[in-house]
Structure formats: C-alpha cells, structure tokens
Design an enzyme around this catalytic site. Structure first.
Site, mmCIF file in Angstrom:
data_model
loop_
_atom_site.group_PDB
_atom_site.id
_atom_site.type_symbol
_atom_site.label_atom_id
_atom_site.label_comp_id
_atom_site.label_asym_id
_atom_site.label_seq_id
_atom_site.Cartn_x
_atom_site.Cartn_y
_atom_site.Cartn_z
ATOM 1 N N ARG A 1 47.388 49.438 34.733
ATOM 2 C CA ARG A 1 47.872 48.279 35.511
ATOM 3 C C ARG A 1 49.395 48.274 35.555
ATOM 4 N NH1 ARG A 1 47.229 42.633 36.849
ATOM 5 N NH2 ARG A 1 48.513 41.273 35.557
ATOM 6 N N LYS B 1 43.651 35.082 35.182
ATOM 7 C CA LYS B 1 43.874 34.183 34.052
ATOM 8 C C LYS B 1 44.038 32.748 34.522
ATOM 9 C CE LYS B 1 46.006 37.320 30.680
ATOM 10 N NZ LYS B 1 47.209 37.571 29.861
ATOM 11 N N HIS C 1 45.211 48.992 30.099
ATOM 12 C CA HIS C 1 46.261 48.090 30.601
ATOM 13 C C HIS C 1 47.483 48.873 31.085
ATOM 14 C CE1 HIS C 1 47.287 43.934 31.213
ATOM 15 N NE2 HIS C 1 48.479 44.116 30.681
ATOM 16 N N ARG D 1 43.371 43.695 35.904
ATOM 17 C CA ARG D 1 43.117 43.678 34.462
ATOM 18 C C ARG D 1 41.709 44.227 34.257
ATOM 19 N NH1 ARG D 1 45.433 38.594 35.725
ATOM 20 N NH2 ARG D 1 47.435 38.234 34.711
ATOM 21 N N HIS E 1 50.861 37.363 38.204
ATOM 22 C CA HIS E 1 51.754 36.813 37.184
ATOM 23 C C HIS E 1 52.181 35.408 37.593
ATOM 24 C CE1 HIS E 1 53.090 41.043 35.646
ATOM 25 N NE2 HIS E 1 51.980 40.628 35.091
ATOM 26 N N TYR F 1 59.150 45.121 34.786
ATOM 27 C CA TYR F 1 58.997 46.438 35.401
ATOM 28 C C TYR F 1 60.334 46.955 35.928
ATOM 29 C CZ TYR F 1 54.155 45.287 34.885
ATOM 30 O OH TYR F 1 52.950 44.935 34.342
#
Length: 306
Positions: free
Chosen positions: A255, A184, A252, A161, A278, A287
C-alpha cells in the site's frame, strides 16, 4: 487494582460512545482510547490517593501531568506510545471540559515527548513486481496461488489496506473500474481499479472451487471460510525471504508502494490522500518525506564528501 470513580468511569464510557457514533472511530481505536484513558485515570486516582470525581479531574495540574508521564516512562514505554496515550487523554479532556465547563489548559498544554517518526518503507517498482511473482510460487494449489496474487495485486495496484481487500464480497466481482471502499471509521472512498487487479481477480475466480454468492467473502481460505490477513502475511514472508527482501516488505508495504509510485509519477498529494482514505493530509505527506529521502541518497552517492 486501582478503582476509578463511578463518575469518571461513566464519563469515559459516554465519551467512547461519542467517538463511535459521531466521530466514526473504529473499534480498534475505541479500544485503544479506553485503555489509554483508563490507565491515566487509574494513575491520577493513585497519585492523589483518593477517588477522582469529575470536579477533581477538572483540577488536574501541570505537575500531575508530569508525574503521570514520568511514571509511564519509568515502565519502559517508548516516546511514540506515550505520545499516543497523551493524545487520547487530551481528546477525552477536550470533550469533558466542554461538557462540564472547566478550563483544561494543564492537560492540553502538556507537550508530547519528541520521537523520530518512522517513514513508510515502500518497495521499488521492480521489487514489488518480483514479490508478486514470488507470491504466485508459494502454493502447489493453482487456485490458492491465483488468490494470493489477486490480493497482493489489489494492495499494490489500488492502495487497499489488507482488511479492505479481504472485506470484498462476491457481489464486488467481477471488479468494476471503480470500487466503493469502506475504510477506517466507516469512511467511504472511491478507488479506481487497475486492469492488472481486475485480471488477477478474474483469474482467481476461474479457479476458486467455492460458490461465489453475493454476500460471501470474495477471497476464501483453503476450507472455504473467509481468508484471514495472517495467511497473506505468511505467504509474503516466504516470498520476501526467497528474494532477499527486508522484513519491512509486508502487505502494508505494498500500500505504501502504491502511494509512493503514484507520487513518483507526478500524482497530486491531495488526490493520493483521497485514494488512500487518510483523514489527514499530514499522514499522506509522509510519502513526500520518503521521496525526499530517496533523492538525498542519490545526491550523496553522486556528490561524495571529500
């Protein structure tokens, strides 16, 4: 302004603290939760025309939930945003019901509005390379050009990120073969560093005019302070306009491109999930949908309808 009862307000603050301390939620997530649940509590207070203590909140009905959702949709809010708000309210009620010992079925059984999930918009491999080349041409200061190339290469080559790339410090340089990234919610992951990213950062360090202490930000703004995400967003906007790329060609998107190109090369979905950081495999599975969409485009071109 509708006043939320002191008991409800205290319960919300306790839950938010729980999200920070035990769930590892980021400050952005906590802020969003606070806004969404506060709006719900304010609506229920006004809807019932009286302060809603914890006992009253335990008696929320399906009709109350429908009234809240109808009011929210009436303000022009989109289905995706309302689904996010409902998710926050459900999470709060799940915790509150366990704490206070009531049955939260009316809230938890409320269905979110259907919406079309937006698929990631990755760039083709050639377009990603062209974008990095174009980024290098956006500044007349060689060290700034090298800096921007290094950041964008990290986004694409390592799947970082932008906040993660800009959080690197002088102590991370020269880049090792693997990086320990704090993403995150404070979650850590190990990310392999491709040779192109190592080289790009080395080239930048040779030209950077500022001393690189271990705790200092690795990527510097023109005046020496920490580089802001907006600077990279702007340079990519100029580069994509020169190349005629769509507005979705953002930092982004690099990424997203990292993940999609790994998948195209036969990468394992679980491994890609770990590399991206994730929390849920379902996020990474988007994806797969991108890849399927691309295959369908090829199929449509090869097999035109009569």
């Amino acid at each position: 302004m509708t006043l939320i009862s002191a008991a409800a307000r205290d319960a919300l603050q306790t839950w938010l603290s729980h999200q920070r301390a035990l769930k590892g939620a980021s400050e952005n997530t906590v802020t969003a939760y606070q806004g969404d649940v506060s709006e719900f509590l304010a609506f229920i207070t006004e809807h019932k025309a009286e302060p809603q203590g914890l006992r009253a909140l335990a008696r929320i009905t399906v009709t109350d939930m429908r009234a809240w959702m109808a009011q929210a949709r009436g303000t022009g809010i989109g289905a995706r945003s309302l689904a996010r708000k409902l998710s926050a309210v459900k999470a709060f009620y799940r915790w509150l019901s366990e704490r206070e010992g009531f049955e939260p079925t009316a809230v938890l059984s409320t269905r979110a509005p259907k919406f079309q999930k937006k698929l990631p918009r990755p760039l083709a491999e050639d377009a990603a390379r062209d974008l990095i080349d174009a980024v290098e041409m956006q500044s007349d200061k060689p060290w700034v050009s090298a800096r921007d190339v290094a950041v964008v290469t990290l986004l694409w080559g390592c799947g970082l990120r932008i906040s993660e790339a800009l959080a690197l410090t002088g102590g991370d340089a020269p880049l090792p073969d693997v990086l320990r990234i704090v993403g995150k919610g404070g979650k850590e992951r190990i990310v392999p560093v491709v040779a192109a990213a190592q080289t790009a950062v080395d080239d930048y360090l040779k030209l950077c005019p500022y001393p690189m202490g271990e705790q200092a930000p690795l990527f510097r703004a023109v005046r020496g302070g920490p580089l802001a995400p907006g600077a990279i967003q702007k340079v990519m906007a100029r580069a994509r306009m020169q190349l005629g790329l769509p507005a979705t060609a953002t930092p982004h998107a690099m990424r997203h491109s990292f993940a999609t190109h790994l998948l195209d090369a036969g990468g394992d979905l679980r491994a890609i999930q770990e590399l991206l950081g994730h929390a849920s495999l379902s996020t990474t599975q988007a994806y797969t949908a991108v890849d399927t969409a691309r295959l369908m485009e090829v199929y449509e071109r090869a097999h035109p309808k009569a």
